[in-house]
Design a protein around this motif. Sequence first.
Motif, short mmCIF file in Angstrom:
data_model
loop_
_atom_site.label_atom_id
_atom_site.label_comp_id
_atom_site.label_asym_id
_atom_site.label_seq_id
_atom_site.Cartn_x
_atom_site.Cartn_y
_atom_site.Cartn_z
N UNK A 107 -37.01 -11.96 -10.28
CA UNK A 107 -38.10 -11.21 -10.52
C UNK A 107 -38.26 -10.35 -9.81
N UNK A 108 -37.61 -9.88 -8.84
CA UNK A 108 -37.76 -8.83 -7.67
C UNK A 108 -36.75 -7.68 -8.30
N UNK A 109 -37.24 -6.38 -7.90
CA UNK A 109 -36.16 -5.35 -8.48
C UNK A 109 -35.12 -5.20 -7.18
N UNK A 110 -34.17 -4.65 -7.51
CA UNK A 110 -33.21 -3.86 -6.30
C UNK A 110 -32.66 -2.62 -6.82
N UNK A 111 -32.06 -2.06 -5.91
CA UNK A 111 -31.45 -0.72 -6.34
C UNK A 111 -30.25 -0.43 -5.60
N UNK A 112 -29.33 0.14 -6.21
CA UNK A 112 -27.99 0.68 -5.95
C UNK A 112 -28.03 1.95 -5.55
N UNK A 113 -27.33 2.21 -4.43
CA UNK A 113 -27.49 3.89 -4.05
C UNK A 113 -25.87 4.15 -3.54
N UNK A 114 -25.68 5.15 -4.45
CA UNK A 114 -24.43 6.02 -3.98
C UNK A 114 -24.61 7.32 -3.47
N UNK A 115 -23.81 7.62 -2.23
CA UNK A 115 -23.89 8.99 -1.60
C UNK A 115 -23.05 9.92 -2.58
N UNK A 116 -23.55 11.12 -2.61
CA UNK A 116 -22.93 12.19 -3.71
C UNK A 116 -22.73 13.45 -2.96
N UNK A 117 -21.65 13.86 -3.47
CA UNK A 117 -21.49 15.52 -2.90
C UNK A 117 -20.96 16.33 -4.14
#
Length: 133
Positions: A73-83
């Motif tokens: 029930x908990x949300x998560x996030x995925x992060x990608x560094x971009x250029x």
Amino acid sequence: MDYSFWERLTSLKHIARGDLMPRCDICRTRTQKRAPSRLFLLPVYNDKDYTPSAEYYSRSCRSILQTKDIPLGQRACRMWPLMCPKCEARAVLVVDFLTVRGQEVTEKLEVCDYAPLANLLNAAPIELKAENR
């Protein structure tokens, strides 16, 4: 017909999976990933809402290694560094999701400035994928 509208409509799913990267805000060139994804827990449960911003993510996210570490029930996030390959602008793609019956359901997609999230991304371990275990 507004091509950018249709392009955004069909590409959101691919962007959320990390298969396709968003366009640069400055020159509209397609950005590129600079590093593998990082996975973070958000202090948000189910369908509760928050205002997405780089400051919120840098203050509230807690790094985790893999999706099986996400509590029910908990949300998560995925992060990608971009250029951007053309103008070298830096950004971070943040995909907020909730795991439902083993599937990731995207709740929010946000492109944030890199500077406020740099320390968070540099300190976080690279996400362990199922095929890497």
